[in-house]
Design a protein around this motif. Structure first.
Motif, PDB file in Angstrom:
ATOM      1  N   ALA A 133       0.936  -2.007   1.938  1.00  0.00           N
ATOM      2  CA  ALA A 133       0.496  -1.946   0.545  1.00  0.00           C
ATOM      3  C   ALA A 133      -0.329  -0.704   0.251  1.00  0.00           C
ATOM      4  CB  ALA A 133      -0.301  -3.202   0.204  1.00  0.00           C
ATOM      5  N   ASP A 134      -1.039  -0.185   1.257  1.00  0.00           N
ATOM      6  CA  ASP A 134      -1.842   1.015   1.024  1.00  0.00           C
ATOM      7  C   ASP A 134      -1.003   2.283   0.967  1.00  0.00           C
ATOM      8  OD1 ASP A 134      -1.148   1.532   3.649  1.00  0.00           O
ATOM      9  OD2 ASP A 134      -3.176   1.339   4.448  1.00  0.00           O
ATOM     10  N   ARG A 135       0.285   2.143   1.263  1.00  0.00           N
ATOM     11  CA  ARG A 135       1.247   3.257   1.249  1.00  0.00           C
ATOM     12  C   ARG A 135       0.809   4.415   2.156  1.00  0.00           C
ATOM     13  NH1 ARG A 135       3.781  -0.284  -0.756  1.00  0.00           N
ATOM     14  NH2 ARG A 135       5.259  -0.108  -2.494  1.00  0.00           N
ATOM     15  N   ARG A 136       0.058   4.079   3.204  1.00  0.00           N
ATOM     16  CA  ARG A 136      -0.366   5.083   4.172  1.00  0.00           C
ATOM     17  C   ARG A 136       0.060   4.712   5.589  1.00  0.00           C
ATOM     18  NH1 ARG A 136      -4.029   8.808   2.329  1.00  0.00           N
ATOM     19  NH2 ARG A 136      -4.845   8.454   0.227  1.00  0.00           N
ATOM     20  N   HIS A 137       0.618   3.531   5.759  1.00  0.00           N
ATOM     21  CA  HIS A 137       1.016   3.073   7.083  1.00  0.00           C
ATOM     22  C   HIS A 137       2.391   2.409   7.014  1.00  0.00           C
ATOM     23  CE1 HIS A 137      -3.404   3.237   7.289  1.00  0.00           C
ATOM     24  NE2 HIS A 137      -3.208   3.607   8.543  1.00  0.00           N
ATOM     25  N   ALA A 138       3.072   2.439   8.141  1.00  0.00           N
ATOM     26  CA  ALA A 138       4.364   1.776   8.249  1.00  0.00           C
ATOM     27  C   ALA A 138       4.516   1.233   9.662  1.00  0.00           C
ATOM     28  CB  ALA A 138       5.505   2.735   7.921  1.00  0.00           C
ATOM     29  N   GLN A 139       5.314   0.180   9.790  1.00  0.00           N
ATOM     30  CA  GLN A 139       5.594  -0.392  11.101  1.00  0.00           C
ATOM     31  C   GLN A 139       7.098  -0.574  11.246  1.00  0.00           C
ATOM     32  OE1 GLN A 139       3.431  -2.695   8.936  1.00  0.00           O
ATOM     33  NE2 GLN A 139       1.988  -1.002   9.279  1.00  0.00           N
ATOM     34  N   LEU A 140       7.586  -0.325  12.442  1.00  0.00           N
ATOM     35  CA  LEU A 140       9.001  -0.514  12.748  1.00  0.00           C
ATOM     36  C   LEU A 140       9.087  -1.445  13.958  1.00  0.00           C
ATOM     37  CD1 LEU A 140      11.801   0.597  11.779  1.00  0.00           C
ATOM     38  CD2 LEU A 140      11.716   2.112  13.761  1.00  0.00           C
ATOM     39  N   ILE A 141       9.683  -2.623  13.754  1.00  0.00           N
ATOM     40  CA  ILE A 141       9.740  -3.643  14.793  1.00  0.00           C
ATOM     41  C   ILE A 141      11.192  -3.906  15.152  1.00  0.00           C
ATOM     42  CG2 ILE A 141       9.046  -5.967  15.460  1.00  0.00           C
ATOM     43  CD1 ILE A 141       7.071  -5.853  13.070  1.00  0.00           C
ATOM     44  N   SER A 142      11.552  -3.659  16.384  1.00  0.00           N
ATOM     45  CA  SER A 142      12.915  -3.910  16.850  1.00  0.00           C
ATOM     46  C   SER A 142      13.049  -5.338  17.350  1.00  0.00           C
ATOM     47  CB  SER A 142      13.286  -2.941  17.978  1.00  0.00           C
ATOM     48  OG  SER A 142      13.416  -1.626  17.484  1.00  0.00           O
ATOM     49  N   ILE A 143      14.151  -5.964  16.988  1.00  0.00           N
ATOM     50  CA  ILE A 143      14.502  -7.271  17.521  1.00  0.00           C
ATOM     51  C   ILE A 143      15.732  -7.068  18.393  1.00  0.00           C
ATOM     52  CG2 ILE A 143      15.158  -9.646  16.990  1.00  0.00           C
ATOM     53  CD1 ILE A 143      13.887  -9.286  14.235  1.00  0.00           C
ATOM     54  N   PRO A 144      15.630  -7.282  19.716  1.00  0.00           N
ATOM     55  CA  PRO A 144      16.786  -7.056  20.593  1.00  0.00           C
ATOM     56  C   PRO A 144      18.019  -7.802  20.094  1.00  0.00           C
ATOM     57  CG  PRO A 144      14.823  -7.423  21.902  1.00  0.00           C
ATOM     58  CD  PRO A 144      14.437  -7.712  20.472  1.00  0.00           C
ATOM     59  N   ASP A 296      14.596   3.995  -8.576  1.00  0.00           N
ATOM     60  CA  ASP A 296      13.720   3.144  -7.759  1.00  0.00           C
ATOM     61  C   ASP A 296      13.444   3.807  -6.416  1.00  0.00           C
ATOM     62  OD1 ASP A 296      13.751   1.110  -9.702  1.00  0.00           O
ATOM     63  OD2 ASP A 296      15.641   0.341  -8.923  1.00  0.00           O
ATOM     64  N   LEU A 297      14.472   4.398  -5.828  1.00  0.00           N
ATOM     65  CA  LEU A 297      14.300   5.074  -4.542  1.00  0.00           C
ATOM     66  C   LEU A 297      13.351   6.257  -4.673  1.00  0.00           C
ATOM     67  CD1 LEU A 297      17.846   5.138  -2.879  1.00  0.00           C
ATOM     68  CD2 LEU A 297      15.770   4.105  -1.968  1.00  0.00           C
ATOM     69  N   LEU A 298      13.507   7.022  -5.748  1.00  0.00           N
ATOM     70  CA  LEU A 298      12.641   8.177  -5.959  1.00  0.00           C
ATOM     71  C   LEU A 298      11.194   7.718  -6.134  1.00  0.00           C
ATOM     72  CD1 LEU A 298      12.466  11.259  -6.404  1.00  0.00           C
ATOM     73  CD2 LEU A 298      12.743  10.815  -8.847  1.00  0.00           C
ATOM     74  N   SER A 299      10.982   6.658  -6.920  1.00  0.00           N
ATOM     75  CA  SER A 299       9.642   6.139  -7.129  1.00  0.00           C
ATOM     76  C   SER A 299       9.037   5.615  -5.829  1.00  0.00           C
ATOM     77  CB  SER A 299       9.683   5.016  -8.175  1.00  0.00           C
ATOM     78  OG  SER A 299       8.411   4.441  -8.357  1.00  0.00           O
ATOM     79  N   LEU A 300       9.845   4.910  -5.033  1.00  0.00           N
ATOM     80  CA  LEU A 300       9.359   4.383  -3.761  1.00  0.00           C
ATOM     81  C   LEU A 300       9.030   5.522  -2.803  1.00  0.00           C
ATOM     82  CD1 LEU A 300       8.811   1.926  -1.971  1.00  0.00           C
ATOM     83  CD2 LEU A 300      11.223   1.976  -1.295  1.00  0.00           C
ATOM     84  N   ALA A 301       9.906   6.521  -2.758  1.00  0.00           N
ATOM     85  CA  ALA A 301       9.664   7.662  -1.870  1.00  0.00           C
ATOM     86  C   ALA A 301       8.381   8.388  -2.269  1.00  0.00           C
ATOM     87  CB  ALA A 301      10.853   8.619  -1.913  1.00  0.00           C
ATOM     88  N   TYR A 302       8.152   8.534  -3.572  1.00  0.00           N
ATOM     89  CA  TYR A 302       6.939   9.214  -4.021  1.00  0.00           C
ATOM     90  C   TYR A 302       5.703   8.400  -3.658  1.00  0.00           C
ATOM     91  CZ  TYR A 302       3.490  11.486  -6.994  1.00  0.00           C
ATOM     92  OH  TYR A 302       2.365  12.119  -7.451  1.00  0.00           O
ATOM     93  N   SER A 303       5.782   7.074  -3.774  1.00  0.00           N
ATOM     94  CA  SER A 303       4.622   6.235  -3.457  1.00  0.00           C
ATOM     95  C   SER A 303       4.276   6.306  -1.974  1.00  0.00           C
ATOM     96  CB  SER A 303       4.889   4.782  -3.860  1.00  0.00           C
ATOM     97  OG  SER A 303       5.743   4.126  -2.944  1.00  0.00           O
ATOM     98  N   MET A 304       5.259   6.681  -1.144  1.00  0.00           N
ATOM     99  CA  MET A 304       5.037   6.733   0.302  1.00  0.00           C
ATOM    100  C   MET A 304       4.775   8.156   0.787  1.00  0.00           C
ATOM    101  SD  MET A 304       7.793   3.942   1.730  1.00  0.00           S
ATOM    102  CE  MET A 304       9.191   4.994   1.329  1.00  0.00           C
TER     103      MET A 304
END
Length: 367
Positions: A133-144, A296-304
């Motif tokens: 939500a802070d648009r400053r962090h991301a997590q990537l979780i792999s599920i085997p 929507d993609l452009l707006s999301l990309a800008y927020s991140m």
């Protein structure tokens, strides 16, 4: 005296003209100033309009060039029962934005993407990507992909079989049931297309734990600089890895981390041609559910825009071990530690508690 009085009281013709000139001159200059100001304002208005058109046209061009280069997948969420789905993530901290969760599904089969058109296809990579939500962090979780889970309507099976049984919709339903994390968007990745980006970036560096060989290439232990063809064999290796599918997951994550780190490096951004080529290759290799339009993609990309590669944490779903279910080799997930991880994800606080899952994180990518 009369003559003197008249002379004093009655101005001469010359004096009248001077007095008239003094009175009229401001009136003459006032409209001239207004006209000049009006011309300046009109010019500024025209310049602003041209600038707005250029900026708007530039945004439209960029949106169409990159976001418009991404294929859309229809009806991904239409068959899901909204009442049975998990609630949206609830941030523990105040935030202006809502967290956004993607389900990334990848295949390294040449020319094949998991877009719902291949009912017999199985996913080679399943990852949950969360933008906080802070648009400053991301997590990537792999599920085997061999994780032994409940598939709605089909009993126990490997998680990647859910795609074969019911396409993206059933895979989303299976992941949501496993994690109780709501999936907002679905992304299909063609790893074959992503690998093409490697050459556009001048190669990427990965760390190999132990020397392995696949096809014509040997990957010695330590740092390896891969070109596109080498990356294809490196990511495509299925056998000969000590950790089996776990090592394969780590290779996928580490490659993506290295590739995106290179993509967003200063060296790439100072080379517009290289950046454009890489972005076109990346966007042509992914497909997204049709609920995300280009705007929507452009707006999301800008927020991140403040999310950097250093602010992305990588995990693997907690695992108990491996075993056999009939003739199939499967992965057993750790339900206790897994629930703790999913709970953090539901509250959008996984990045703050990343240290609890160090064993599921990758080593640093060489710089």
């Amino acid at each position: 005296e009369s003559a003197d009085t008249d002379s004093a009281e009655t101005p001469t013709a010359t004096e009248v003209d001077v007095e008239r000139t003094d009175e009229v001159e401001p009136d003459d200059e006032h409209p001239r100033k207004h006209k000049a100001l009006r011309r300046i304002l009109i010019s500024l208005g025209i310049f602003g309009l041209v600038l707005a058109v250029l900026v708007g046209g530039g945004l439209w061009f960029l949106t169409e060039r990159y976001a418009g280069n991404i294929d859309r997948i229809s009806d991904v969420f239409d068959d899901l029962d909204e009442d049975a789905r998990p609630a949206p993530a609830t941030p523990v901290q105040e935030a202006r934005e809502d967290p956004v969760t993607f389900l990334l599904v990848g295949s390294d089969t040449r020319g094949e993407t998991l877009d719902g058109e291949d009912p017999d296809g199985r996913s080679d990579a399943i990852m949950i990507a969360r933008f906080s939500a802070d648009r400053r962090h991301a997590q990537l979780i792999s599920i085997p992909r061999d994780s032994w889970v409940d598939i709605p309507g089909h009993g126990k099976n490997k998680i990647n079989a859910s795609y074969a049984f019911g396409g993206p919709s059933l895979l989303i339903q299976t992941v949501e049931q496993l994690t109780q994390v709501r999936i907002d968007h679905y992304v299909a990745i063609d790893f074959e297309g992503i690998i093409q980006v490697t050459d556009d970036l001048g190669g990427v560096d990965v760390v190999v734990a132990e020397t392995t060989r696949n096809g014509p290439y040997t990957f010695p232990a330590g740092v390896n600089h891969l070109n596109g063809e080498q990356a294809r064999w490196y990511l495509g290796q299925r056998y000969g890895l000590q950790g089996g599918d776990f090592d394969r997951v780590k290779r996928q994550q580490q490659y993506l981390r290295s590739m995106f780190g290179k993509l967003f490096s200063s060296d790439t951004f100072t080379d517009p041609g290289r950046l454009d080529s890489a972005l076109l290759a990346v966007t042509s290799a992914v497909s997204i559910d049709d609920s995300l339009g280009n705007g929507d993609l452009l707006s999301l990309a800008y927020s991140m825009r403040n999310v950097t590669p250093d602010n992305v944490d990588y995990f693997t779903a907690p695992i108990l071990g491996t075993g056999m279910e009939g003739p199939a080799s499967v992965v057993y997930l750790d339900e206790v530690n897994g629930e703790r991880m999913w709970a953090y994800l539901r509250s959008d606080s996984l990045s703050q508690n990343a240290d609890e899952f160090e064993k599921q994180q990758l080593p640093e990518v060489p710089r």
